[in-house]
Write a protein that holds these residues in place. Structure first.
Motif, short mmCIF file in Angstrom:
data_model
loop_
_atom_site.label_atom_id
_atom_site.label_comp_id
_atom_site.label_asym_id
_atom_site.label_seq_id
_atom_site.Cartn_x
_atom_site.Cartn_y
_atom_site.Cartn_z
N UNK A 180 0.84 -1.21 0.00
CA UNK A 180 0.00 0.00 0.00
C UNK A 180 0.88 1.26 0.00
N UNK A 181 1.95 1.23 0.80
CA UNK A 181 2.85 2.39 0.87
C UNK A 181 3.48 2.66 -0.49
N UNK A 182 3.84 1.61 -1.18
CA UNK A 182 4.46 1.78 -2.50
C UNK A 182 3.44 2.31 -3.50
N UNK A 183 2.24 1.76 -3.45
CA UNK A 183 1.21 2.24 -4.39
C UNK A 183 0.82 3.69 -4.11
N UNK A 184 0.95 4.12 -2.84
CA UNK A 184 0.61 5.50 -2.49
C UNK A 184 1.74 6.47 -2.78
N UNK A 185 2.93 5.93 -3.06
CA UNK A 185 4.08 6.79 -3.28
C UNK A 185 3.90 7.60 -4.57
N UNK A 186 4.04 8.93 -4.48
CA UNK A 186 3.74 9.76 -5.65
C UNK A 186 4.68 9.55 -6.83
N UNK A 187 5.92 9.08 -6.57
CA UNK A 187 6.86 8.90 -7.68
C UNK A 187 6.84 7.47 -8.21
N UNK A 188 5.77 6.76 -7.91
CA UNK A 188 5.70 5.36 -8.28
C UNK A 188 4.63 5.14 -9.34
N UNK A 189 4.98 4.45 -10.40
CA UNK A 189 3.95 4.05 -11.35
C UNK A 189 4.11 2.56 -11.63
N UNK A 190 3.08 1.80 -11.27
CA UNK A 190 3.09 0.35 -11.50
C UNK A 190 1.79 -0.04 -12.17
N UNK A 191 1.89 -0.91 -13.17
CA UNK A 191 0.68 -1.35 -13.88
C UNK A 191 0.05 -2.58 -13.26
#
Lengths: 372, 71
Positions: A180-191
């Protein structure tokens, strides 16, 4: 003898066909970013060179699923402060033995004369405690939901035996808050996410549904063999192609949808969620780790040894956090392969064989160096 | 290939190993991995274990049962 668990999932012809299918189905005008959450997947990807079997526009981002790598140095120092007590036998799993604190690794401390022992199972620590009633035996417990039930079972047995010379220093962490923390990170884009295999054998597939529902990202729980991972990537590509975001279970030969209920029950009996916990490379993540419930306080090493709770910043020059979030590749950190190697890790991801940097070092960097 | 645990990190559960149950003794059963190495595994988390059943074991504790796996 054909072994379904391994050999059939390393079949070259099936692997070739799956790779071709992925190439056929990807949108050539789109750059796909899939995160493999689990360190075991990272290791397999590098070990089997799977990135070479994928189209160039599929990028695999290496996630936070190596518990040894995400352990902050402060926790290591806290643990080793317990190991320095004169009447303590300090027990830890093999991978932990070479994790550096500020004043060295458990192995180095053992060489200085402290009683530090490598164990295979948490229950081994309990046996040592039974065999040495005159000494305090401390288990340095670590891992995600796959190992936490074993620690819980060990503590339940310690309670049932009313064992007074055994305690646990819990560093157990939870995979979902990290995702969740990674998905909420603003500099993160994951498909999409390649979900962890054996963590899911305990927690099941259902807990990942928030990722599909709330974040609109497909999740495929995967096994660890080359064909497992390629098939999972194919399933992610198909979901995106069909406009779906669902949780799918490629590893259903091992992972039940509901997980292992007795194991979850044991975890819940022994542990409660910490309000927050520091992750190396990712910082503080709320409700992301487990501590012993008050009912088990007499077996809690943090209570028994009044652990200070040291906080030590990671070396700023290393880019572990950026690698963990997929912003950088391991070799793009300037310390990689120079100051930071598996023999002398500076950053978290070089510590364990399943850390992204260590896996890249062993299976890509060294091979390239040899071939040159 | 020797075993699934080759070179991997034992702390993480990724290296859990499938084993066959050889003898049942309450909650601590004798199991055999595919190379014939025998060990004891705690079966607290997997109910009603039977001889010849395949379990997934990590750190001496079985947590997977009814696997679609053969050794």
């Amino acid at each position: 003898m054909m072994m379904k668990y391994v050999d059939e999932f390393r079949d070259p012809e099936l692997i070739r066909k799956t790779s071709e299918e992925i190439h056929r189905l990807v949108d050539p005008n789109y750059h796909y970013r899939f995160m493999e959450v689990c360190g075991g997947h990272t290791f397999s990807i590098f070990r089997f060179g799977l990135q070479n079997l994928l189209p160039e526009n599929i990028e695999l981002v290496h996630g936070p699923g190596c518990p040894v790598c995400v352990l902050p140095m402060g926790r290591m120092d806290d643990g080793l402060s317990i190991a320095r007590h004169p009447d303590v036998i300090f027990t830890a799993f093999g991978d932990v033995m070479r994790v550096p604190g500020q004043e060295g690794t458990p192995l180095e401390l053992r060489a200085r004369g402290f009683d530090i022992r490598m164990i295979y199972s948490p229950l081994d620590a309990l046996k040592i405690a039974i065999d040495h009633p005159e000494q305090q035996v401390v288990l340095f417990a670590i891992g995600f939901e796959t190992t936490a039930p074993s620690t819980a079972l060990t503590l339940i047995r310690a309670r049932d035996l009313n064992l007074s010379n055994f305690s646990v220093f819990s560093n157990h962490v939870l995979i979902l808050p990290a995702i969740r923390a990674i998905l909420d990170s603003p500099d993160m884009h994951i498909d999409g996410l390649i979900g962890p295999g054996h963590v899911s054998a305990v927690i099941g597939a259902r807990p990942y549904e928030f990722i599909a529902k709330n974040y609109g990202k497909p999740v495929v729980i995967s096994g660890f063999e080359p064909l497992d991972l390629l098939q999972s990537i194919l399933m992610l590509v198909k979901q995106m192609r069909e406009g779906r975001s669902e949780v799918e279970n490629q590893y259903n030969r091992v992972v039940p949808w509901e997980g292992n209920i007795p194991a979850l029950r044991a975890m819940n009996e022994v542990f409660e969620v910490r309000p927050f916990f520091e992750w190396r490379g990712l910082g503080i993540i709320s409700e992301s780790a487990l501590k012993l419930r008050p009912e088990f306080a007499q077996w809690d090493a943090e209570v028994r040894f009044q652990v200070k709770g040291v906080s030590i910043a990671d070396p700023k020059a290393t880019k572990c956090g950026d690698v963990l979030k997929g912003v950088l590749k391991p070799h793009q950190c300037k310390f990689f392969g120079k100051e930071c190697t598996p023999e002398h890790p500076v950053g978290a991801l070089m510590v364990s064989s399943e850390g992204a940097c260590a896996a890249y070092y062993h299976h890509v960097y060294l091979r390239q160096a040899v071939s040159e | 290939v020797k075993t699934l645990a080759d070179n991997d990190c034992s702390t993480c559960g990724d290296v859990a190993v499938p084993v066959r149950v050889i003898e049942v003794h309450g909650n601590e059963d004798v199991v055999e991995e595919r190379l014939g190495i025998c060990a004891t595994a705690v079966t607290h988390f997997v109910p009603d274990v039977k001889v010849n059943e395949i379990l997934l074991v990590h750190m001496g504790v079985a947590f997977g049962q009814k696997l679609g796996v053969r050794l």
